[in-house]
Write a protein that holds these residues in place. Structure first.
Motif, PDB file in Angstrom:
ATOM      1  N   ASN A 413       0.753  -0.765  -0.145  1.00  0.00           N
ATOM      2  CA  ASN A 413       0.042   0.017   0.100  1.00  0.00           C
ATOM      3  C   ASN A 413       1.213   1.086   0.425  1.00  0.00           C
ATOM      4  OD1 ASN A 413      -1.828   2.628   2.504  1.00  0.00           O
ATOM      5  ND2 ASN A 413      -2.931   1.754   0.261  1.00  0.00           N
ATOM      6  N   GLY A 414       0.748   1.749  -1.057  1.00  0.00           N
ATOM      7  CA  GLY A 414       1.495   3.346  -1.022  1.00  0.00           C
ATOM      8  C   GLY A 414       0.498   4.568  -1.299  1.00  0.00           C
ATOM      9  N   ARG A 415       0.993   5.211  -0.433  1.00  0.00           N
ATOM     10  CA  ARG A 415       0.094   7.337  -0.682  1.00  0.00           C
ATOM     11  C   ARG A 415       1.519   7.173  -1.129  1.00  0.00           C
ATOM     12  NH1 ARG A 415      -1.157  11.664   1.812  1.00  0.00           N
ATOM     13  NH2 ARG A 415      -3.769  11.835   0.931  1.00  0.00           N
ATOM     14  N   LEU A 416       1.850   8.352  -1.922  1.00  0.00           N
ATOM     15  CA  LEU A 416       2.150   9.322  -2.790  1.00  0.00           C
ATOM     16  C   LEU A 416       1.679  10.894  -2.670  1.00  0.00           C
ATOM     17  CD1 LEU A 416       4.336   7.330  -2.252  1.00  0.00           C
ATOM     18  CD2 LEU A 416       5.699   8.392  -3.787  1.00  0.00           C
ATOM     19  N   ARG A 417       2.536  12.362  -1.819  1.00  0.00           N
ATOM     20  CA  ARG A 417       1.834  13.472  -2.271  1.00  0.00           C
ATOM     21  C   ARG A 417       3.496  13.821  -2.533  1.00  0.00           C
ATOM     22  NH1 ARG A 417      -1.246  10.191  -3.691  1.00  0.00           N
ATOM     23  NH2 ARG A 417      -4.146  10.592  -2.926  1.00  0.00           N
ATOM     24  N   ARG A 418       3.042  15.141  -3.244  1.00  0.00           N
ATOM     25  CA  ARG A 418       3.988  16.187  -3.747  1.00  0.00           C
ATOM     26  C   ARG A 418       3.766  17.946  -4.061  1.00  0.00           C
ATOM     27  NH1 ARG A 418       8.795  11.684  -5.687  1.00  0.00           N
ATOM     28  NH2 ARG A 418       7.228  10.050  -6.312  1.00  0.00           N
ATOM     29  N   SER A 419       3.805  18.168  -3.447  1.00  0.00           N
ATOM     30  CA  SER A 419       3.517  19.608  -3.890  1.00  0.00           C
ATOM     31  C   SER A 419       5.147  20.975  -3.933  1.00  0.00           C
ATOM     32  CB  SER A 419       2.481  20.029  -2.532  1.00  0.00           C
ATOM     33  OG  SER A 419       0.915  19.343  -2.602  1.00  0.00           O
ATOM     34  N   THR A 420       4.885  21.003  -4.777  1.00  0.00           N
ATOM     35  CA  THR A 420       6.076  22.217  -4.781  1.00  0.00           C
ATOM     36  C   THR A 420       5.115  23.850  -5.452  1.00  0.00           C
ATOM     37  OG1 THR A 420       7.432  20.441  -5.488  1.00  0.00           O
ATOM     38  CG2 THR A 420       7.847  22.902  -6.045  1.00  0.00           C
ATOM     39  N   TYR A 421       6.246  24.518  -4.383  1.00  0.00           N
ATOM     40  CA  TYR A 421       5.877  26.413  -4.915  1.00  0.00           C
ATOM     41  C   TYR A 421       6.899  26.983  -5.196  1.00  0.00           C
ATOM     42  CZ  TYR A 421       2.320  24.732  -1.784  1.00  0.00           C
ATOM     43  OH  TYR A 421       0.841  24.536  -1.131  1.00  0.00           O
ATOM     44  N   ARG A 422       6.145  27.457  -6.331  1.00  0.00           N
ATOM     45  CA  ARG A 422       8.426  28.184  -7.047  1.00  0.00           C
ATOM     46  C   ARG A 422       8.010  30.024  -7.278  1.00  0.00           C
ATOM     47  NH1 ARG A 422      11.303  24.089  -8.960  1.00  0.00           N
ATOM     48  NH2 ARG A 422      10.347  21.733  -8.369  1.00  0.00           N
ATOM     49  N   GLY A 423       9.004  30.119  -7.445  1.00  0.00           N
ATOM     50  CA  GLY A 423       8.880  31.698  -7.472  1.00  0.00           C
ATOM     51  C   GLY A 423      10.181  31.798  -8.174  1.00  0.00           C
ATOM     52  N   GLU A 424      10.423  32.674  -8.950  1.00  0.00           N
ATOM     53  CA  GLU A 424      11.631  33.010 -10.378  1.00  0.00           C
ATOM     54  C   GLU A 424      11.426  34.358 -11.077  1.00  0.00           C
ATOM     55  OE1 GLU A 424      11.852  30.820 -14.420  1.00  0.00           O
ATOM     56  OE2 GLU A 424      11.837  29.747 -12.618  1.00  0.00           O
ATOM     57  N   ILE A 425      12.582  35.120 -10.972  1.00  0.00           N
ATOM     58  CA  ILE A 425      12.716  36.033 -11.277  1.00  0.00           C
ATOM     59  C   ILE A 425      14.094  36.161 -12.156  1.00  0.00           C
ATOM     60  CG2 ILE A 425      13.596  37.420  -9.086  1.00  0.00           C
ATOM     61  CD1 ILE A 425      12.069  39.790 -10.740  1.00  0.00           C
ATOM     62  N   THR A 426      13.985  37.193 -13.562  1.00  0.00           N
ATOM     63  CA  THR A 426      15.369  37.074 -14.484  1.00  0.00           C
ATOM     64  C   THR A 426      15.359  38.419 -15.060  1.00  0.00           C
ATOM     65  OG1 THR A 426      14.806  34.541 -14.473  1.00  0.00           O
ATOM     66  CG2 THR A 426      16.435  35.806 -15.757  1.00  0.00           C
ATOM     67  N   TYR A 427      16.520  39.120 -15.141  1.00  0.00           N
ATOM     68  CA  TYR A 427      16.672  40.149 -15.773  1.00  0.00           C
ATOM     69  C   TYR A 427      17.805  39.852 -16.968  1.00  0.00           C
ATOM     70  CZ  TYR A 427      18.904  44.706 -16.281  1.00  0.00           C
ATOM     71  OH  TYR A 427      19.332  46.014 -17.217  1.00  0.00           O
ATOM     72  N   ASN A 428      16.809  40.617 -17.698  1.00  0.00           N
ATOM     73  CA  ASN A 428      17.708  40.045 -19.472  1.00  0.00           C
ATOM     74  C   ASN A 428      18.295  41.627 -19.566  1.00  0.00           C
ATOM     75  OD1 ASN A 428      16.728  37.439 -20.259  1.00  0.00           O
ATOM     76  ND2 ASN A 428      15.550  38.492 -19.356  1.00  0.00           N
ATOM     77  N   ASN A 429      19.157  42.193 -20.242  1.00  0.00           N
ATOM     78  CA  ASN A 429      19.808  43.436 -21.146  1.00  0.00           C
ATOM     79  C   ASN A 429      20.727  42.739 -21.790  1.00  0.00           C
ATOM     80  OD1 ASN A 429      21.090  45.931 -20.422  1.00  0.00           O
ATOM     81  ND2 ASN A 429      21.136  46.117 -19.081  1.00  0.00           N
ATOM     82  N   LYS A 430      19.923  43.825 -22.838  1.00  0.00           N
ATOM     83  CA  LYS A 430      21.121  43.099 -23.877  1.00  0.00           C
ATOM     84  C   LYS A 430      22.102  45.035 -23.875  1.00  0.00           C
ATOM     85  CE  LYS A 430      19.730  44.940 -28.125  1.00  0.00           C
ATOM     86  NZ  LYS A 430      18.879  44.677 -29.457  1.00  0.00           N
ATOM     87  N   LEU A 431      23.387  44.576 -23.507  1.00  0.00           N
ATOM     88  CA  LEU A 431      24.075  45.692 -23.368  1.00  0.00           C
ATOM     89  C   LEU A 431      24.878  46.244 -24.929  1.00  0.00           C
ATOM     90  CD1 LEU A 431      26.493  43.934 -19.813  1.00  0.00           C
ATOM     91  CD2 LEU A 431      24.100  45.544 -20.160  1.00  0.00           C
ATOM     92  N   SER A 432      25.024  45.221 -25.522  1.00  0.00           N
ATOM     93  CA  SER A 432      25.611  46.292 -27.040  1.00  0.00           C
ATOM     94  C   SER A 432      24.631  44.599 -28.118  1.00  0.00           C
ATOM     95  CB  SER A 432      26.863  45.910 -26.587  1.00  0.00           C
ATOM     96  OG  SER A 432      27.892  45.160 -27.111  1.00  0.00           O
ATOM     97  N   SER A 433      25.237  45.022 -29.393  1.00  0.00           N
ATOM     98  CA  SER A 433      25.087  44.091 -30.190  1.00  0.00           C
ATOM     99  C   SER A 433      25.788  43.044 -29.880  1.00  0.00           C
ATOM    100  CB  SER A 433      25.439  45.357 -31.199  1.00  0.00           C
ATOM    101  OG  SER A 433      26.492  45.318 -31.899  1.00  0.00           O
ATOM    102  N   LYS A 434      26.663  42.893 -29.097  1.00  0.00           N
ATOM    103  CA  LYS A 434      27.319  41.752 -28.815  1.00  0.00           C
ATOM    104  C   LYS A 434      27.122  41.259 -27.617  1.00  0.00           C
ATOM    105  CE  LYS A 434      30.882  43.720 -32.111  1.00  0.00           C
ATOM    106  NZ  LYS A 434      33.569  43.441 -31.766  1.00  0.00           N
ATOM    107  N   LEU A 435      27.440  41.871 -26.443  1.00  0.00           N
ATOM    108  CA  LEU A 435      27.242  41.105 -25.417  1.00  0.00           C
ATOM    109  C   LEU A 435      25.925  41.067 -24.492  1.00  0.00           C
ATOM    110  CD1 LEU A 435      28.152  40.662 -22.999  1.00  0.00           C
ATOM    111  CD2 LEU A 435      28.677  42.711 -21.749  1.00  0.00           C
ATOM    112  N   LYS A 436      25.184  40.533 -24.215  1.00  0.00           N
ATOM    113  CA  LYS A 436      23.776  40.001 -23.430  1.00  0.00           C
ATOM    114  C   LYS A 436      24.100  39.643 -22.049  1.00  0.00           C
ATOM    115  CE  LYS A 436      19.153  37.503 -23.845  1.00  0.00           C
ATOM    116  NZ  LYS A 436      18.633  36.749 -24.227  1.00  0.00           N
ATOM    117  N   LEU A 437      23.090  39.715 -21.290  1.00  0.00           N
ATOM    118  CA  LEU A 437      23.753  39.646 -19.412  1.00  0.00           C
ATOM    119  C   LEU A 437      22.184  39.405 -18.667  1.00  0.00           C
ATOM    120  CD1 LEU A 437      24.733  39.928 -17.152  1.00  0.00           C
ATOM    121  CD2 LEU A 437      23.795  41.855 -16.445  1.00  0.00           C
TER     122      LEU A 437
END
Length: 801
Positions: A413-437
């Protein structure tokens, strides 16, 4: 079944006879800057080969539109001053559904007169420009077209180099010899549960994906040396994207197939607003037939239902919001199940036992929100929130027979429960035509509730295997740079930081990759990365008895298992539609959790259906290495082919220091795919027939064989619960595997509807290779085998209107 067939024929007649013969459709879309996500005004879109030539320019919102386009396939050329030119081939135009495109353009490094830069996004390159090695994009058309895909995004992956499955009917994904439990699934950029119905307690496998290719946009799949944004993963990443619903008109799709019956709706919220919704619901056809009273008492019917949605809500000042979800329910009851049909957890051999009944239920749910906020013309912020849940209920009943009666009792007899709460943030910056952060942070709270019990050995004393309700938090941070020295040389370098707050374990993981275009037709790529992942949660809370008889939790301090990935690749394009790619890789695995005993060969990377509850130490090691060759002729002039071969090795060491194969070491695999379309058939040239085929050859998984004597005869000891010869663990497989799959589809375009009929025949030759062996006193020689799935026809009808 006759009533269902009559319904399908009636629907087909209704839609094919209701409209006049005018086979045109709208092709439209939006073009944005890949880095800033700003719309590009003034971009030129040309339909190659059109006569007269069709050309249009995007407006201030980056939008373009071609009305009254004839059905078939078209090629789009997109260009703009200061950007690399894009060629989008084989865009399918159907009469029953508008073709809506979202195109990203990359700013050119060199903007010199006379330089022609071409980037073909529909020829296999991943959409993520931070991924330079071991990755490819997978289009919805491929999931629909490739034989053996079953319209299933999971099964499509085994068509590619370095990827295979167990061939037992499950949807597990084995990448370069790594365990399928180390695959990371993502939906709309957010990590999710295993999206398969009937998944096992290791949260892998399953038979049918809850994902539906009718909802998919082009997605990315990675097999090693991941970019810095991907953490807590060792094997592969499948980053699945959902397409946006039509934001101008209401459209629907109805599908009826052997596996499932489905309905999809999409459309705008109101006229003039760019927001849209997309909703799909699917129900098991077998269950539907049974509920209608057309079938009774089907033993082991796979009952399932699932739903998915995506809602896009753009605003003028607050950015772009999107909400998405994926959920599923599934269950079955197998009477008199044997390991040859389905492996059950907690099996034991006891006197008078004549069989087992397996009652299984599972659910999954994923809800999420993404928000993109443009800061200025060069930068934006992505924010995501999500909730995931999955549950598995396993009940194994044992059947007994005596001279006077029959009875059954609940064992496992098996009973498995998994709950996951996620939060994320990402900053993107095209510093120039050559460099992306790119810099970001991701938080996850993982909540687990596990309870498992079974009878031990031949006794009827119930033993609790595990019983806990705990949670673990993790924080992942990353920073990544993409630098383009010129139009030929691009590098990506970054760092991933993983933190497990339960026991304060953390890693610093450098990542680096480059792509060097040696000429207009050839390129060299290389990558390196340190990667880590947590183990399955039950290991951390395992209880074992100490020398004084008390229960202790020795694994609370378990560290992350880690690997160094090295990749070197070479790609040669002989023409716009012909490519050869060679990639070699080496993965050095270390800090692997293994049993804290030299007499026990257990390593978590080999864990199967039955959980092991042992004292573990991070003193194991392993290595995966191999070479992959791909020859691909992309779809053009109505045909394509794909041939790939992989030769690889996957080994590990436990505390005894002996190098052994991992159970997922198949050593080699070969795929040969071919497809041909016959378009413009019939008097009005509105019909298309497509033929597709796939041949697979590969080694089976390594096994732990049954005990045998020097004469080769079986020497198991049921009374002592001794069945397997661990001294020969994973030395060999039983048989190599081959499988031929063929499919045919028939498409009819009508003025306001498109009809498609698909027939996919899996394992046409009905080859039943032996995969694993088990003790079965009812079989000749007392040896039973789980075998490769036999021939299986999958028929489906869809109408788009």
């Amino acid at each position: 079944m006759k009533q269902i067939g009559t319904t399908v024929l009636f629907l087909l007649f209704l839609f094919t006879s209701a409209f006049s013969q005018n086979f045109n459709q709208t092709v439209r879309g939006v073009i944005t800057d890949q880095d800033s996500k700003q719309p590009i005004e003034g971009a030129t879109i040309t339909i190659a080969g059109s006569n007269p030539l069709k050309v249009i320019v995007t407006d201030k919102d980056g939008s373009f539109r071609f009305d009254n386009m004839p059905i078939g396939r078209i090629i789009l050329h997109v260009s703009n001053v200061g950007y690399e030119k894009i060629i989008l081939p084989n865009i399918v135009v159907n009469s029953g559904k508008e073709t809506v495109l979202n195109i990203n353009m990359q700013e050119a490094v060199a903007q010199l007169e006379g330089i022609v830069l071409t980037f073909d996004k529909n020829k296999g390159q991943p959409l993520n420009d931070m991924a330079l090695v071991s990755g490819r994009s997978i289009s919805p058309e491929q999931t629909n077209r490739y034989a053996g895909g079953f319209n299933d995004p999971s099964r499509i992956l085994s068509n590619f180099a370095g990827v295979t499955s167990s061939q037992d009917g499950s949807n597990d994904i084995i990448v370069r010899g790594n365990s399928p439990k180390y695959i990371q699934w993502r939906l709309e950029g957010m990590q999710i549960t295993n999206p398969n119905h009937f998944s096992d307690q290791s949260a892998v496998g399953g038979s049918i994906s809850a994902l539906n290719n009718n909802l998919l946009a082009t997605s990315d799949f990675y097999t090693g040396a991941f970019s810095a944004e991907y953490g807590d993963v060792l094997s592969g990443v499948y980053d699945v994207k959902l397409r946006q619903g039509n934001n101008e008109k209401f459209e629907s799709t109805f599908g009826l197939g052997v596996l499932g019956t489905e309905l999809t709706f999409e459309g705008p919220f109101k006229k003039g607003y760019k927001g849209s919704f997309l909703v799909n619901y699917r129900y098991s056809t077998i269950s539907l037939i049974s509920n209608l009273g057309l079938a009774e008492g089907i033993n082991g019917a796979l009952n399932f239902q699932d739903a998915a949605f995506k809602v896009v809500l753009p605003t003028k000042q607050a950015g772009l919001f999107s909400f998405f979800g994926l959920a599923g329910l599934s269950n079955f009851l197998f009477k008199d199940v044997s390991p040859a049909l389905w492996q059950t957890p907690g099996s034991r051999v006891v006197p008078n036992k004549i069989g087992e009944d397996y009652d299984k239920g599972s659910h999954l749910a994923n809800l999420g929100m993404n928000h993109t906020l443009t800061i200025n013309k060069n930068s934006h912020i992505n924010t995501g929130l999500s909730f995931s849940s999955e549950g598995i209920d396993d009940n194994v009943f044992e059947n007994f027979k005596t001279s006077t009666s029959e009875s059954n009792q609940l064992n496992f007899n098996g009973r498995l429960r998994r709950s996951t709460y996620r939060g994320e943030i990402t900053y993107n910056n095209k510093l120039s035509s050559k460099l992306k952060l790119q810099v970001g942070s991701k938080y996850a709270l993982l909540d687990y509730n596990f309870n498992q019990s079974m009878f031990r050995d031949s006794t009827n004393v119930r033993s609790t295997l595990v019983n806990f309700n705990e949670n673990i938090s993790t924080i992942r941070n990353f920073i990544s740079f993409r630098y383009r020295f010129n139009e030929k040389l691009t590098t990506v370098f970054g760092v991933q930081n993983m933190n497990v707050l339960l026991n304060n374990k953390s890693t610093i993981e450098p990542r680096f990759s480059l792509n060097w275009e040696l000429s207009k037709t050839s390129a060299l790529s290389a990558g390196f990365g340190k990667h880590s992942t947590m183990e399955s949660i039950h290991h951390y809370f395992t209880q074992v008895k100490s020398s004084d008889g008390s229960n202790i939790e020795p694994n609370k301090d378990l560290d992350l298992l880690k690997a160094h990935h090295f990749v070197l690749g070479y790609e040669k394009r002989f023409s716009q539609n012909m490519m050869v790619k060679l990639e070699a890789y080496y993965q050095d695995l270390y800090d692997l959790p293994v049993a804290n005993s030299k007499e026990n060969i257990f390593a978590t990377i080999n864990e199967g259906l039955d959980f092991q509850y042992l004292d573990l130490v991070n003193k194991g090691s392993g290595k995966n290495y191999g070479v992959e060759l791909t020859v691909e002729r992309f779809f053009n002039k109505n045909f394509y082919y794909l041939v790939n071969a992989s030769v690889y090795n996957s080994t590990y060491k436990a505390l005894d220091g002996i190098e052994r194969n991992t159970r997922f070491n198949g050593n080699y695999l070969v795929n040969v795919l071919f497809g041909k379309d016959f378009p413009k058939l019939g008097k009005t040239q509105n019909k298309t027939i497509s033929f597709n085929s796939r041949a697979f050859f590969g080694g089976g998984k390594k096994i732990i064989p049954l005990l045998r004597g020097a004469d080769g005869n079986l020497a198991v000891q049921p009374a002592n619960n001794r069945f397997y010869d661990y001294s020969k663990a994973y030395e060999n497989n039983i048989q190599d595997i081959y499988q031929l799959t063929m499919s045919v589809s028939y498409k009819i375009n009508k003025p306001r509807a498109t009809h498609e009929i698909f027939l996919n025949i899996e394992n046409v030759t009905n080859n039943r290779a032996r995969l694993t062996e088990f003790y079965d006193p009812g079989e000749l020689g007392a040896v039973g085998y789980m075998k490769q799935g036999g021939v299986f026809p999958n028929l489906m009808y869809r109408v788009y209107f």
